[in-house]
Write a protein that holds these residues in place. Sequence first.
Motif, PDB file in Angstrom:
ATOM      1  N   LEU A  20       6.270 -29.757  27.267  1.00 49.07           N
ATOM      2  CA  LEU A  20       7.568 -30.314  26.889  1.00 49.07           C
ATOM      3  C   LEU A  20       7.714 -31.750  27.361  1.00 49.07           C
ATOM      4  O   LEU A  20       7.088 -32.162  28.344  1.00 49.07           O
ATOM      5  N   SER A  21       8.565 -32.497  26.679  1.00 48.30           N
ATOM      6  CA  SER A  21       9.036 -33.761  27.246  1.00 48.30           C
ATOM      7  C   SER A  21      10.074 -33.442  28.310  1.00 48.30           C
ATOM      8  O   SER A  21      10.627 -32.331  28.348  1.00 48.30           O
ATOM      9  N   LEU A  22      10.378 -34.411  29.153  1.00 43.63           N
ATOM     10  CA  LEU A  22      11.388 -34.189  30.182  1.00 43.63           C
ATOM     11  C   LEU A  22      12.757 -33.958  29.545  1.00 43.63           C
ATOM     12  O   LEU A  22      13.548 -33.142  30.031  1.00 43.63           O
ATOM     13  N   ALA A  23      13.038 -34.651  28.449  1.00 45.92           N
ATOM     14  CA  ALA A  23      14.306 -34.432  27.741  1.00 45.92           C
ATOM     15  C   ALA A  23      14.380 -33.022  27.178  1.00 45.92           C
ATOM     16  O   ALA A  23      15.435 -32.367  27.226  1.00 45.92           O
ATOM     17  N   GLU A  24      13.258 -32.516  26.649  1.00 48.91           N
ATOM     18  CA  GLU A  24      13.240 -31.143  26.140  1.00 48.91           C
ATOM     19  C   GLU A  24      13.460 -30.136  27.264  1.00 48.91           C
ATOM     20  O   GLU A  24      14.135 -29.118  27.068  1.00 48.91           O
ATOM     21  N   LEU A  25      12.907 -30.430  28.433  1.00 51.07           N
ATOM     22  CA  LEU A  25      13.164 -29.562  29.585  1.00 51.07           C
ATOM     23  C   LEU A  25      14.651 -29.555  29.918  1.00 51.07           C
ATOM     24  O   LEU A  25      15.242 -28.495  30.169  1.00 51.07           O
ATOM     25  N   LEU A  29      17.171 -26.304  29.896  1.00 52.87           N
ATOM     26  CA  LEU A  29      17.982 -25.869  31.027  1.00 52.87           C
ATOM     27  C   LEU A  29      19.454 -25.786  30.641  1.00 52.87           C
ATOM     28  O   LEU A  29      20.158 -24.846  31.029  1.00 52.87           O
ATOM     29  N   ASP A  30      19.913 -26.762  29.863  1.00 51.62           N
ATOM     30  CA  ASP A  30      21.311 -26.751  29.418  1.00 51.62           C
ATOM     31  C   ASP A  30      21.625 -25.523  28.570  1.00 51.62           C
ATOM     32  O   ASP A  30      22.690 -24.904  28.702  1.00 51.62           O
ATOM     33  N   SER A  31      20.687 -25.185  27.699  1.00 53.02           N
ATOM     34  CA  SER A  31      20.915 -24.061  26.789  1.00 53.02           C
ATOM     35  C   SER A  31      20.505 -22.724  27.385  1.00 53.02           C
ATOM     36  O   SER A  31      20.637 -21.685  26.725  1.00 53.02           O
TER      37      SER A  31
END
Length: 280
Positions: A20-25, A29-31
């Motif tokens: 994953l990209s860090l943004a995808e991580l 986590l948010d979802s």
Amino acid sequence: VSPENFDQQMSILRSLGPVLSLAELGNALDSKKLPRRATVVTFDDGYVDNLQLARPILERHDIPSTIFMTTGPIGRVREFWWDELQRIFLEPGPLPSTIRLNVDGQSHEWTLNDEASRRRAHNAVYALLWDLQHEFRLRLLDELLAQTGRRLEVRSTKRAMSDQEILELSKCRLIEIGAHTHTHPNLAAQSREVQCDEIARSKSRLTELLGRSPESFAYPFGLHTSETVQIVRETGFKRACACMDHAVRQQSEMHRLTRADLGDLDGDAFARKWREAVNW
């Protein structure tokens, strides 16, 4: 990590689980939908080898990554302070029998008569410089250079990237540019004022250079306090990485994401250590 080992590591990541990209991580986590056995790849500091050596390997294996830039050294004609310190004490060549430094009003002296004493002196001075602000570290490094007679030319493989090189790196669709303070201090040892300045200056410098604000931050040495986390959050970073050796879990804090350094391992050893890491 050697290019050969890094190539093997990136190749094997694809077989171990999602990358994953860090943004995808952050989105996961948010979802509350964190994928099992996923990996995120990050780099600290902003060495030029991230562009020259790492980027082609990342592109070949289609691996996203975040590269955290220490903005003060961008384009400068000195190496990072820890690299200078290592060269002063540990590179071959004659050194004086004794060196002295005055740090915070206290006098320190080291005898240099063999390789072991050089290493002890290096480790002791490193510990002294660790918590200092940038201008004091540079002054002490200059004193060491004067006492030892070392003349250090910046090595092409050990310098920080230039503005143009960072812009070139940022054009890669796989790479996110993040912030890593302005001068790489131990934030946990600094006043709130210094922390705010270091964090805000790194964000401002990258925003000016890239034309967009960085969203991710990494704490130098991974060190931080609850106050540091608050400042990073208030400065507008969406996520931040530390260095504690255990895996990110669904309950992990977005501004204290844990990371593991798996080291300069070949593919097989890397895979074994990765499997240990995901079970921490």
